[in-house]
Enzyme design. Structure first.
Site, PDB file in Angstrom:
ATOM      1  N   HIS A 121       0.811  -1.221   0.000  1.00 51.51           N
ATOM      2  CA  HIS A 121       0.000   0.000   0.000  1.00 51.51           C
ATOM      3  C   HIS A 121       0.844   1.271   0.000  1.00 51.51           C
ATOM      4  O   HIS A 121       0.309   2.361  -0.259  1.00 51.51           O
ATOM      5  CB  HIS A 121      -0.906   0.045   1.235  1.00 51.51           C
ATOM      6  CG  HIS A 121      -1.984  -0.989   1.251  1.00 51.51           C
ATOM      7  ND1 HIS A 121      -2.850  -1.188   0.203  1.00 51.51           N
ATOM      8  CD2 HIS A 121      -2.321  -1.899   2.213  1.00 51.51           C
ATOM      9  CE1 HIS A 121      -3.687  -2.168   0.508  1.00 51.51           C
ATOM     10  NE2 HIS A 121      -3.381  -2.621   1.719  1.00 51.51           N
ATOM     11  N   ASP A 142      -2.708 -10.688  -1.988  1.00 53.96           N
ATOM     12  CA  ASP A 142      -3.213 -10.134  -0.741  1.00 53.96           C
ATOM     13  C   ASP A 142      -4.685  -9.781  -0.922  1.00 53.96           C
ATOM     14  O   ASP A 142      -5.113  -9.410  -2.019  1.00 53.96           O
ATOM     15  CB  ASP A 142      -2.414  -8.880  -0.375  1.00 53.96           C
ATOM     16  CG  ASP A 142      -2.707  -8.365   1.017  1.00 53.96           C
ATOM     17  OD1 ASP A 142      -1.918  -8.661   1.931  1.00 53.96           O
ATOM     18  OD2 ASP A 142      -3.725  -7.664   1.192  1.00 53.96           O
ATOM     19  N   HIS A 176      -6.266  -7.273   0.032  1.00 54.97           N
ATOM     20  CA  HIS A 176      -6.413  -5.845  -0.272  1.00 54.97           C
ATOM     21  C   HIS A 176      -5.635  -5.502  -1.542  1.00 54.97           C
ATOM     22  O   HIS A 176      -4.535  -6.019  -1.759  1.00 54.97           O
ATOM     23  CB  HIS A 176      -5.893  -4.984   0.884  1.00 54.97           C
ATOM     24  CG  HIS A 176      -6.530  -5.284   2.199  1.00 54.97           C
ATOM     25  ND1 HIS A 176      -5.981  -6.168   3.106  1.00 54.97           N
ATOM     26  CD2 HIS A 176      -7.674  -4.824   2.757  1.00 54.97           C
ATOM     27  CE1 HIS A 176      -6.759  -6.234   4.180  1.00 54.97           C
ATOM     28  NE2 HIS A 176      -7.784  -5.436   3.997  1.00 54.97           N
ATOM     29  N   ASP A 201      -4.302 -12.876   3.929  1.00 54.75           N
ATOM     30  CA  ASP A 201      -5.496 -12.390   4.599  1.00 54.75           C
ATOM     31  C   ASP A 201      -6.783 -12.640   3.822  1.00 54.75           C
ATOM     32  O   ASP A 201      -7.862 -12.203   4.254  1.00 54.75           O
ATOM     33  CB  ASP A 201      -5.358 -10.906   4.953  1.00 54.75           C
ATOM     34  CG  ASP A 201      -4.687 -10.080   3.873  1.00 54.75           C
ATOM     35  OD1 ASP A 201      -4.397 -10.615   2.791  1.00 54.75           O
ATOM     36  OD2 ASP A 201      -4.434  -8.879   4.123  1.00 54.75           O
TER      37      ASP A 201
END
Length: 339
Positions: A120, A156, A158, A243
């Site tokens: 990120h 991931d 996200h 995740d």
């Protein structure tokens, strides 16, 4: 197999409870130590200004340097402890040296057990637990050393908005992400396919909550693998967040350890086809400790070719199949594989 790990990563610790915590790395180490793999350490060291500056702005790098030794809150989710700046710079430097070792033929494959995660982190700011973008820093260094086709696969849960932003206009890096959507950070919709010379070299497969291993397998088979095989990367890097596991507290997907083994097998097949087997995993998210350990262990078993990948996956759910087709439609004008 080359491995990056360092005691400094444990010193990145919030003053109060935070899901991005040192126990995550303990779980990842347990997965590695129980894997039975023969490993070789890659020493972490602080990345240089030049290495960081290929993807991060100078003012941001200077800001971090000024915060060394302090506690700080960089955004609503991202903290610094007194030793965090050293930790993040050592994670970045270790990432660079892992990929250099793979590029130089010391190892075919590697894994970077890093904290905090990185995908990120944007050019000029921290975001979403991430301070420096490890996989992007390593990829940019590989570009400077002569590579011209690098694939970054991001599974991931996200979307890796920082990595996408850094390479959105650069066809030398193919960024491909599967992620929950709509979800944090709000980017990663199917029409986001890159810009300028990089148009078509960003591949986003946004899946709504509840996607299981069969949905991810269909996304790989119908989108990621055809594009990756046509691109023929010389180096494959994975932003390996765990995740999307069904037990993770921060998301709502339904993967299990077998799904991560399956995905690792697929990216390994691409690496073997065009990259002489060159493949590295970079730890990103994963916040249920047991799920992180078992999922990383499953991936490492396949990466080290000491465990077979699952041979089958259930069919995709109709809703997720439609979402996969949206990505295929968005990319159809750029990749003949969808023509």
């Amino acid at each position: 197999m080359g491995v990056v790990d360092d005691d400094s990563f444990d010193l990145h610790k919030s003053a109060s409870y935070h899901p991005e915590r040192p126990e995550r790395l303990k779980a990842a180490r347990s997965a590695l130590h129980g894997s039975g793999l023969r490993t070789h350490p890659i020493a972490a060291r602080e990345a240089t200004q030049d290495e960081l500056g290929r993807v991060h702005g100078g003012a941001y790098i200077e800001k971090l340097a000024a915060l060394a030794g302090q506690r700080a809150q960089l955004d609503a989710d991202t903290y610094l402890a007194p030793d965090s700046v050293v930790a993040v710079r050592r994670a970045a430097g270790g990432s660079v040296d892992l990929v250099r070792a793979i590029a130089d033929g010391r190892f075919k494959r590697g894994v970077a057990l890093l904290r905090p995660p990185g995908h990120h982190a944007r050019p000029h700011q921290a975001m979403g637990f991430c301070v420096l973008n490890n996989v992007a820093i390593a990829a940019a260094d590989a570009l400077s050393r002569g590579f011209s086709r690098i694939a970054i696969v991001d599974w991931d849960v996200h979307h890796g908005n920082g990595t996408q932003e850094m390479f959105s206009a650069d066809p030398r890096v193919l960024y491909a992400s599967l992620h929950q959507w709509p979800f944090y950070p709000g980017t990663g919709n199917a029409p986001e396919i890159g810009e300028g010379d990089g148009r078509g070299f960003t591949v986003n497969v946004p899946l709504s909550q509840g996607a299981h291993g069969g949905d991810y397998a269909a996304a790989f088979d119908r989108v990621l693998l055809p594009v990756l095989e046509a691109y023929r990367p010389e180096l494959v890097l994975v932003s390996a967040g765990f995740d999307a596991h069904r037990d993770d507290p921060l998301a709502a997907m339904r993967l299990d350890a077998a799904a991560y083994a399956w995905m690792t097998d697929r990216v390994l097949s691409v690496a073997k086809q065009s990259a002489e087997g060159r493949l590295a995993l970079f730890l990103e998210g994963g916040y249920d400790l047991a799920a992180l350990e078992e999922s990383l262990a499953a991936s490492l078993g396949v990466l080290g070719e000491i465990a077979p990948a699952p041979s089958a996956a259930p069919p995709p759910e109709p809703m997720h199949e439609a979402e996969i087709k949206r990505t295929m439609k968005a990319l159809a004008g750029n990749w003949r594989v969808f023509g």
